[in-house]
Design a protein around this motif. Structure first.
Motif, PDB file in Angstrom:
ATOM      1  N   TYR A  73      29.648  21.936  43.227  1.00 44.99           N
ATOM      2  CA  TYR A  73      30.684  21.435  44.117  1.00 44.99           C
ATOM      3  C   TYR A  73      32.094  21.633  43.572  1.00 44.99           C
ATOM      4  CZ  TYR A  73      26.372  19.608  45.802  1.00 44.99           C
ATOM      5  OH  TYR A  73      25.072  19.513  46.215  1.00 44.99           O
ATOM      6  N   LYS A  74      32.239  21.743  42.264  1.00 48.03           N
ATOM      7  CA  LYS A  74      33.506  22.229  41.743  1.00 48.03           C
ATOM      8  C   LYS A  74      33.446  23.761  41.705  1.00 48.03           C
ATOM      9  CE  LYS A  74      36.003  20.260  38.660  1.00 48.03           C
ATOM     10  NZ  LYS A  74      36.560  19.693  37.403  1.00 48.03           N
ATOM     11  N   ASN A  75      32.211  24.285  41.635  1.00 43.46           N
ATOM     12  CA  ASN A  75      31.989  25.730  41.738  1.00 43.46           C
ATOM     13  C   ASN A  75      32.774  26.545  40.716  1.00 43.46           C
ATOM     14  OD1 ASN A  75      30.208  25.790  44.136  1.00 43.46           O
ATOM     15  ND2 ASN A  75      31.992  24.849  45.086  1.00 43.46           N
ATOM     16  N   MET A  76      32.816  26.051  39.502  1.00 38.64           N
ATOM     17  CA  MET A  76      33.526  26.785  38.461  1.00 38.64           C
ATOM     18  C   MET A  76      32.900  28.160  38.239  1.00 38.64           C
ATOM     19  SD  MET A  76      35.860  24.666  37.807  1.00 38.64           S
ATOM     20  CE  MET A  76      36.602  25.422  36.374  1.00 38.64           C
ATOM     21  N   TYR A  77      31.619  28.276  38.517  1.00 34.52           N
ATOM     22  CA  TYR A  77      30.943  29.558  38.298  1.00 34.52           C
ATOM     23  C   TYR A  77      31.566  30.662  39.127  1.00 34.52           C
ATOM     24  CZ  TYR A  77      27.537  33.270  38.790  1.00 34.52           C
ATOM     25  OH  TYR A  77      26.945  34.498  38.846  1.00 34.52           O
ATOM     26  N   PHE A  78      31.977  30.355  40.344  1.00 30.68           N
ATOM     27  CA  PHE A  78      32.480  31.401  41.224  1.00 30.68           C
ATOM     28  C   PHE A  78      33.812  31.963  40.752  1.00 30.68           C
ATOM     29  CE2 PHE A  78      29.286  29.469  43.825  1.00 30.68           C
ATOM     30  CZ  PHE A  78      28.636  30.591  44.306  1.00 30.68           C
ATOM     31  N   ASP A  79      34.627  31.137  40.110  1.00 27.27           N
ATOM     32  CA  ASP A  79      35.851  31.658  39.518  1.00 27.27           C
ATOM     33  C   ASP A  79      35.517  32.731  38.482  1.00 27.27           C
ATOM     34  OD1 ASP A  79      37.393  30.012  41.048  1.00 27.27           O
ATOM     35  OD2 ASP A  79      37.595  28.455  39.529  1.00 27.27           O
ATOM     36  N   VAL A  80      34.486  32.448  37.681  1.00 28.23           N
ATOM     37  CA  VAL A  80      34.070  33.403  36.647  1.00 28.23           C
ATOM     38  C   VAL A  80      33.445  34.639  37.275  1.00 28.23           C
ATOM     39  CG1 VAL A  80      32.578  33.743  34.651  1.00 28.23           C
ATOM     40  CG2 VAL A  80      33.709  31.543  34.990  1.00 28.23           C
ATOM     41  N   MET A  81      32.557  34.421  38.252  1.00 30.18           N
ATOM     42  CA  MET A  81      31.874  35.541  38.891  1.00 30.18           C
ATOM     43  C   MET A  81      32.861  36.490  39.570  1.00 30.18           C
ATOM     44  SD  MET A  81      29.122  35.528  42.016  1.00 30.18           S
ATOM     45  CE  MET A  81      30.440  35.496  43.239  1.00 30.18           C
ATOM     46  N   LEU A  82      33.841  35.920  40.279  1.00 30.56           N
ATOM     47  CA  LEU A  82      34.828  36.747  40.965  1.00 30.56           C
ATOM     48  C   LEU A  82      35.683  37.521  39.973  1.00 30.56           C
ATOM     49  CD1 LEU A  82      35.900  34.220  43.738  1.00 30.56           C
ATOM     50  CD2 LEU A  82      34.451  36.223  44.012  1.00 30.56           C
ATOM     51  N   LYS A  83      35.956  36.907  38.834  1.00 29.83           N
ATOM     52  CA  LYS A  83      36.723  37.594  37.788  1.00 29.83           C
ATOM     53  C   LYS A  83      35.930  38.783  37.261  1.00 29.83           C
ATOM     54  CE  LYS A  83      38.946  36.886  33.305  1.00 29.83           C
ATOM     55  NZ  LYS A  83      39.219  35.905  32.201  1.00 29.83           N
ATOM     56  N   TRP A  84      34.623  38.591  37.034  1.00 32.22           N
ATOM     57  CA  TRP A  84      33.782  39.691  36.569  1.00 32.22           C
ATOM     58  C   TRP A  84      33.770  40.837  37.584  1.00 32.22           C
ATOM     59  CZ3 TRP A  84      28.994  36.236  35.120  1.00 32.22           C
ATOM     60  CH2 TRP A  84      29.264  35.578  33.911  1.00 32.22           C
ATOM     61  N   MET A  85      33.618  40.478  38.851  1.00 30.53           N
ATOM     62  CA  MET A  85      33.560  41.496  39.894  1.00 30.53           C
ATOM     63  C   MET A  85      34.886  42.264  39.978  1.00 30.53           C
ATOM     64  SD  MET A  85      31.431  39.648  42.963  1.00 30.53           S
ATOM     65  CE  MET A  85      31.251  41.189  43.860  1.00 30.53           C
ATOM     66  N   ALA A  86      35.996  41.527  39.874  1.00 27.08           N
ATOM     67  CA  ALA A  86      37.309  42.176  39.930  1.00 27.08           C
ATOM     68  C   ALA A  86      37.495  43.127  38.760  1.00 27.08           C
ATOM     69  CB  ALA A  86      38.415  41.115  39.933  1.00 27.08           C
ATOM     70  N   GLU A  87      37.024  42.737  37.574  1.00 22.05           N
ATOM     71  CA  GLU A  87      37.152  43.602  36.400  1.00 22.05           C
ATOM     72  C   GLU A  87      36.315  44.867  36.551  1.00 22.05           C
ATOM     73  OE1 GLU A  87      36.079  41.074  33.179  1.00 22.05           O
ATOM     74  OE2 GLU A  87      38.054  40.129  33.034  1.00 22.05           O
ATOM     75  N   LYS A  88      35.113  44.725  37.101  1.00 20.30           N
ATOM     76  CA  LYS A  88      34.258  45.900  37.313  1.00 20.30           C
ATOM     77  C   LYS A  88      34.855  46.824  38.375  1.00 20.30           C
ATOM     78  CE  LYS A  88      29.843  43.988  35.758  1.00 20.30           C
ATOM     79  NZ  LYS A  88      29.652  44.979  34.686  1.00 20.30           N
TER      80      LYS A  88
END
Length: 225
Positions: A73-88
């Motif tokens: 519900y804070k969904n901190m994982y998605f901040d990390v996941m989106l960062k990984w995707m943007a870097e790739k």
């Protein structure tokens, strides 16, 4: 005549002795079993209490990285996941590749999913949690786990499509995913989880239901009822 009486008395003595021995053994065995059963029931109560408190912490502790609230519900994982995707994607573009051919190959399992899997195994193999409660909790956690994985994969598809539509001429590696876009993805995740019946309120209600089941089971040990 005396010999016969002595023989009868001796037989009676043996019968009485054997009867006393059997009754003593049965009494000792019953006492031992009662002690073992009492200790077992005590362990059951301790483990059920621990499970109940753990589930409560998951929905109330909003800052602990171990809680369901933090991960879902804070969904901190998605901040990390989106960062990984943007870097790739940035690397994909820097290599001169067509954005339309971008494919994200990375984990679609938030860290909380691994925690859920570990928790399910722990509950399943715990001999001190009654079967009815164990089965109910494990099925509930399994449904959450599967739903989170499915929704996360949907999110990855959405972001991948977003990157694929970027015009090469307007590509800016520093603004691939801004704060507003990240928050929009988080809200989308929350909406999709709610649609599947696992929004924050639905999960809270289910956990409270499990805690009531545990409470009712513990109350069955009350000798005054």
């Amino acid at each position: 005549m005396l010999k016969d009486i002595a023989a009868i008395v001796q037989i009676c003595f043996y019968i009485v002795g054997a009867t006393i021995a059997i009754l003593t053994y049965r009494s000792a065995k019953k006492g031992l079993l009662n002690t073992v059963n009492t200790e077992y029931q005590k362990r059951v109560m301790d483990h059920l209490q621990e499970l109940s408190e753990s589930l409560y912490r998951d929905i109330e502790d909003k800052e602990s990285e171990k809680s369901l609230y933090y991960h879902y519900y804070k969904n901190m994982y998605f901040d990390v996941m989106l960062k990984w995707m943007a870097e790739k994607f940035k690397k994909h573009m820097e290599e001169g590749k067509d954005p339309a051919h971008f494919v994200y190959r990375g984990t679609s399992h938030p860290l909380a999913v691994r925690r859920l899997f570990s928790l399910r195994k722990q509950i399943t193999s715990n001999p001190f949690i009654p079967n009815d409660i164990s089965i109910y909790v494990v099925n509930f956690l399994c449904k959450i786990e599967i739903t989170v994985i499915e929704v996360t994969r949907e999110m990855i598809d959405v972001v991948t499509e977003y990157f694929r539509e970027i015009e090469v001429s307007s590509y800016n590696p520093d603004t691939l995913m801004n704060y507003d876009q990240n928050r929009a993805m988080v809200r989308m995740f929350e909406t999709k989880m709610k649609e599947q019946g696992f929004g924050k309120q639905e999960v809270e209600a289910e956990i409270y239901k499990i805690r009531i089941m545990i409470k009712q089971h513990l109350e069955s040990f009350n000798p005054l009822k």
